[in-house]
Design a protein around this motif. Structure first.
Motif, PDB file in Angstrom:
ATOM      1  N   ARG A  41       0.818  -1.221   0.000  1.00 40.74           N
ATOM      2  CA  ARG A  41       0.000   0.000   0.000  1.00 40.74           C
ATOM      3  C   ARG A  41       0.852   1.271   0.000  1.00 40.74           C
ATOM      4  NH1 ARG A  41      -5.365  -0.230  -1.463  1.00 40.74           N
ATOM      5  NH2 ARG A  41      -6.426  -1.964  -0.444  1.00 40.74           N
ATOM      6  N   CYS A  42       2.098   1.138   0.462  1.00 44.59           N
ATOM      7  CA  CYS A  42       3.018   2.283   0.418  1.00 44.59           C
ATOM      8  C   CYS A  42       3.695   2.416  -0.950  1.00 44.59           C
ATOM      9  CB  CYS A  42       4.099   2.138   1.490  1.00 44.59           C
ATOM     10  SG  CYS A  42       3.538   2.415   3.172  1.00 44.59           S
ATOM     11  N   GLY A  43       3.613   1.368  -1.757  1.00 45.87           N
ATOM     12  CA  GLY A  43       4.204   1.461  -3.081  1.00 45.87           C
ATOM     13  C   GLY A  43       5.196   0.381  -3.439  1.00 45.87           C
ATOM     14  N   ALA A  44       5.406  -0.598  -2.570  1.00 42.12           N
ATOM     15  CA  ALA A  44       6.242  -1.734  -2.960  1.00 42.12           C
ATOM     16  C   ALA A  44       5.572  -2.472  -4.113  1.00 42.12           C
ATOM     17  CB  ALA A  44       6.440  -2.688  -1.782  1.00 42.12           C
ATOM     18  N   ASP A  45       6.368  -3.028  -4.993  1.00 41.21           N
ATOM     19  CA  ASP A  45       5.813  -3.760  -6.127  1.00 41.21           C
ATOM     20  C   ASP A  45       5.460  -5.197  -5.778  1.00 41.21           C
ATOM     21  OD1 ASP A  45       6.029  -1.598  -7.850  1.00 41.21           O
ATOM     22  OD2 ASP A  45       8.049  -2.133  -8.499  1.00 41.21           O
ATOM     23  N   LEU A  46       6.277  -5.829  -4.932  1.00 34.83           N
ATOM     24  CA  LEU A  46       6.075  -7.235  -4.595  1.00 34.83           C
ATOM     25  C   LEU A  46       6.328  -7.456  -3.105  1.00 34.83           C
ATOM     26  CD1 LEU A  46       8.026  -8.825  -7.592  1.00 34.83           C
ATOM     27  CD2 LEU A  46       5.541  -8.788  -7.323  1.00 34.83           C
ATOM     28  N   ALA A  47       5.538  -8.328  -2.513  1.00 32.60           N
ATOM     29  CA  ALA A  47       5.726  -8.672  -1.100  1.00 32.60           C
ATOM     30  C   ALA A  47       5.657 -10.188  -0.951  1.00 32.60           C
ATOM     31  CB  ALA A  47       4.674  -8.003  -0.225  1.00 32.60           C
ATOM     32  N   HIS A  48       6.699 -10.752  -0.370  1.00 29.53           N
ATOM     33  CA  HIS A  48       6.795 -12.187  -0.120  1.00 29.53           C
ATOM     34  C   HIS A  48       6.595 -12.441   1.374  1.00 29.53           C
ATOM     35  CE1 HIS A  48       8.764 -13.360  -4.043  1.00 29.53           C
ATOM     36  NE2 HIS A  48       8.965 -12.051  -4.056  1.00 29.53           N
ATOM     37  N   VAL A  49       5.856 -13.485   1.703  1.00 31.10           N
ATOM     38  CA  VAL A  49       5.693 -13.900   3.093  1.00 31.10           C
ATOM     39  C   VAL A  49       6.237 -15.322   3.231  1.00 31.10           C
ATOM     40  CG1 VAL A  49       4.076 -14.408   4.956  1.00 31.10           C
ATOM     41  CG2 VAL A  49       3.671 -12.443   3.455  1.00 31.10           C
ATOM     42  N   PHE A  50       7.211 -15.494   4.126  1.00 32.73           N
ATOM     43  CA  PHE A  50       7.788 -16.798   4.431  1.00 32.73           C
ATOM     44  C   PHE A  50       7.208 -17.237   5.776  1.00 32.73           C
ATOM     45  CE2 PHE A  50      10.672 -14.429   1.781  1.00 32.73           C
ATOM     46  CZ  PHE A  50      11.040 -15.348   0.795  1.00 32.73           C
ATOM     47  N   CYS A  51       6.358 -18.241   5.752  1.00 35.61           N
ATOM     48  CA  CYS A  51       5.582 -18.587   6.940  1.00 35.61           C
ATOM     49  C   CYS A  51       5.632 -20.083   7.204  1.00 35.61           C
ATOM     50  CB  CYS A  51       4.128 -18.141   6.757  1.00 35.61           C
ATOM     51  SG  CYS A  51       3.281 -18.965   5.375  1.00 35.61           S
TER      52      CYS A  51
ATOM     53  N   LEU B 135      -0.209 -11.225  -2.249  1.00 32.55           N
ATOM     54  CA  LEU B 135       0.991 -11.665  -1.551  1.00 32.55           C
ATOM     55  C   LEU B 135       1.530 -12.960  -2.155  1.00 32.55           C
ATOM     56  CD1 LEU B 135      -0.155 -11.026   2.129  1.00 32.55           C
ATOM     57  CD2 LEU B 135       1.028  -9.468   0.569  1.00 32.55           C
ATOM     58  N   ILE B 136       2.847 -13.068  -2.204  1.00 31.59           N
ATOM     59  CA  ILE B 136       3.521 -14.288  -2.629  1.00 31.59           C
ATOM     60  C   ILE B 136       3.886 -15.046  -1.359  1.00 31.59           C
ATOM     61  CG2 ILE B 136       5.456 -15.245  -3.921  1.00 31.59           C
ATOM     62  CD1 ILE B 136       5.561 -12.468  -5.366  1.00 31.59           C
ATOM     63  N   VAL B 137       3.276 -16.193  -1.152  1.00 27.80           N
ATOM     64  CA  VAL B 137       3.361 -16.888   0.132  1.00 27.80           C
ATOM     65  C   VAL B 137       4.186 -18.167  -0.019  1.00 27.80           C
ATOM     66  CG1 VAL B 137       2.065 -17.914   2.036  1.00 27.80           C
ATOM     67  CG2 VAL B 137       1.124 -15.943   0.797  1.00 27.80           C
ATOM     68  N   HIS B 138       5.173 -18.303   0.856  1.00 29.21           N
ATOM     69  CA  HIS B 138       6.073 -19.454   0.853  1.00 29.21           C
ATOM     70  C   HIS B 138       5.908 -20.212   2.175  1.00 29.21           C
ATOM     71  CE1 HIS B 138       8.343 -17.494  -2.486  1.00 29.21           C
ATOM     72  NE2 HIS B 138       8.039 -16.392  -1.821  1.00 29.21           N
ATOM     73  N   PRO B 139       5.243 -21.358   2.193  1.00 28.29           N
ATOM     74  CA  PRO B 139       5.069 -22.123   3.436  1.00 28.29           C
ATOM     75  C   PRO B 139       6.303 -22.951   3.745  1.00 28.29           C
ATOM     76  CG  PRO B 139       3.899 -23.176   1.640  1.00 28.29           C
ATOM     77  CD  PRO B 139       4.510 -21.936   1.061  1.00 28.29           C
TER      78      PRO B 139
ATOM     79  N   ARG C 270       3.807 -23.782   7.533  1.00 31.64           N
ATOM     80  CA  ARG C 270       2.870 -24.406   6.601  1.00 31.64           C
ATOM     81  C   ARG C 270       1.417 -24.203   7.008  1.00 31.64           C
ATOM     82  NH1 ARG C 270       5.999 -30.123   6.302  1.00 31.64           N
ATOM     83  NH2 ARG C 270       6.471 -29.446   8.441  1.00 31.64           N
ATOM     84  N   ASP C 271       1.124 -24.227   8.308  1.00 28.62           N
ATOM     85  CA  ASP C 271      -0.252 -24.059   8.759  1.00 28.62           C
ATOM     86  C   ASP C 271      -0.786 -22.646   8.508  1.00 28.62           C
ATOM     87  OD1 ASP C 271      -0.609 -26.647   9.652  1.00 28.62           O
ATOM     88  OD2 ASP C 271       0.098 -26.214  11.693  1.00 28.62           O
ATOM     89  N   ALA C 272       0.105 -21.700   8.308  1.00 27.61           N
ATOM     90  CA  ALA C 272      -0.321 -20.310   8.112  1.00 27.61           C
ATOM     91  C   ALA C 272      -0.535 -19.951   6.651  1.00 27.61           C
ATOM     92  CB  ALA C 272       0.719 -19.364   8.718  1.00 27.61           C
ATOM     93  N   ALA C 273      -0.041 -20.761   5.753  1.00 26.51           N
ATOM     94  CA  ALA C 273      -0.018 -20.364   4.340  1.00 26.51           C
ATOM     95  C   ALA C 273      -1.409 -20.193   3.743  1.00 26.51           C
ATOM     96  CB  ALA C 273       0.784 -21.386   3.536  1.00 26.51           C
ATOM     97  N   ALA C 274      -2.284 -21.164   3.950  1.00 26.38           N
ATOM     98  CA  ALA C 274      -3.613 -21.093   3.333  1.00 26.38           C
ATOM     99  C   ALA C 274      -4.407 -19.878   3.810  1.00 26.38           C
ATOM    100  CB  ALA C 274      -4.389 -22.389   3.578  1.00 26.38           C
ATOM    101  N   PRO C 275      -4.455 -19.601   5.133  1.00 21.59           N
ATOM    102  CA  PRO C 275      -5.166 -18.382   5.552  1.00 21.59           C
ATOM    103  C   PRO C 275      -4.578 -17.107   4.953  1.00 21.59           C
ATOM    104  CG  PRO C 275      -4.804 -19.816   7.429  1.00 21.59           C
ATOM    105  CD  PRO C 275      -4.023 -20.400   6.297  1.00 21.59           C
ATOM    106  N   ILE C 276      -3.259 -16.993   4.930  1.00 24.69           N
ATOM    107  CA  ILE C 276      -2.645 -15.772   4.396  1.00 24.69           C
ATOM    108  C   ILE C 276      -2.938 -15.626   2.908  1.00 24.69           C
ATOM    109  CG2 ILE C 276      -0.470 -14.557   3.991  1.00 24.69           C
ATOM    110  CD1 ILE C 276       0.600 -15.939   6.554  1.00 24.69           C
TER     111      ILE C 276
END
Length: 311
Positions: A58-68, A83-87, A70-76
């Motif tokens: 929302r501030c202007g980043a082009d891409l955001a990755h979340v490294f989480c 978001l690009i999510v890596h479980p 495995r149990d958190a990946a589906a909700p995120i």
């Protein structure tokens, strides 16, 4: 306050932040305005990494990755297709996945919703070491700050770090590192100076007035915010800090012959604090006592424009 004892005005700080924000251009390519990584997200805490990563976007980043975990990946993933999510955090060999992505990131936020499981902390240690090797600017918040209580030596010699503790987190880390007693209610600026200097990092200590110390600079942020204290505000702050840190650090490296008026760490921390407070103020005006962090996320672009303009 900087090394010569002077303190920049809010107008000077806003101008300095404006100078690091990359202008939007039809010739820009995806990723140029920021690829931010967030390390966090567990079975119990899925909102925190979402709030932080979405704030960066929302501030202007082009891409955001979340490294989480495995149990958190589906909700995120369900919260946002942006978001690009890596479980990966609790996989048998997490670094085989994470190390592939780290070189592509401009900054890294560690801690939102991370949890404190030993396996996760072991992975966190590897991520920190890899990020240091790759000279990636890092922001530590929440459970990553708790990790530092017993592992602060992992930062030894690496200065591209911002810590964003609240007063309780700061006092706990202060006691762990400096072996001196300190209560959260008794924190003074000199305590923040002592810890920042010992660790060689920038510290944004959150409170009624946010105090920022790093590289012989002391800044305060008392931009008008809101009386509402809902869960997730710290995640908004840390997500914004990660992006501003990339912008400030990148500008500092690119313009080494014309240095920034302030070091990258303190400048980025002040920008994020001012933005979070302004977004809270606007959101609270709209939704009052019932303001939630989701309300704040939708306001971040307007708060950004109000403070820094549309570049």
């Amino acid at each position: 306050m900087d090394g010569d004892g002077s303190s920049p005005t809010p107008q000077q700080l806003l101008a300095a932040v404006g100078a690091i924000i990359p202008p939007m251009s039809p010739s820009a390519h995806k990723g140029q305005a920021g690829r931010v990584g967030v390390v966090g997200g567990s079975l119990e805490y899925t909102g925190a990494p979402y709030f932080a990563a979405t704030t960066a976007l929302r501030c202007g980043a082009d891409l955001a990755h979340v490294f989480c975990a495995r149990d958190a990946a589906a909700p995120i993933k369900a919260y946002s297709p942006e978001l690009i999510v890596h479980p990966a955090l609790d996989c048998p060999d997490p670094m085989s996945e994470i190390s592939v992505w780290l070189p592509r990131l401009h900054s890294l936020l560690l801690g939102p919703g991370l949890g404190r499981r030993p396996q996760i902390f072991a992975t966190l240690n590897h991520i920190i070491q890899d990020a240091i090797d790759k000279q990636i600017p890092m922001v530590f918040d929440a459970d990553a700050l708790f990790y530092l209580n017993d592992n602060f030596d992992v930062l030894k010699g690496y200065r591209n770090v911002i810590l964003t503790p609240n007063r309780v987190e700061f006092a706990r880390l202060y006691r762990s590192v400096l072996k001196r007693d300190l209560r959260a209610d008794d924190i003074e600026v000199e305590n923040i100076e002592q810890l920042a200097k010992h660790l060689g990092v920038t510290i944004l200590c959150k409170g009624q007035t946010d105090i920022i110390v790093g590289d012989d600079v002391i800044l305060t942020c008392n931009v008008t915010g809101a009386p509402r204290r809902c869960g997730g505000q710290g995640d908004v702050l840390s997500g914004a800090t990660a992006l501003f840190y990339y912008w400030a650090h990148g500008t500092s490296v690119a313009c080494h012959n014309t240095p920034l008026p302030l070091p990258a760490g303190p400048l980025a921390a002040w920008a994020a604090a001012a933005l979070t407070r302004t977004a809270m103020k606007i959101a609270f005006k709209n939704t009052g006592r019932g303001t939630l962090t989701n309300d704040v996320l939708s306001i971040v672009p307007a708060a950004f424009s109000a403070l820094f303009g549309n570049k």
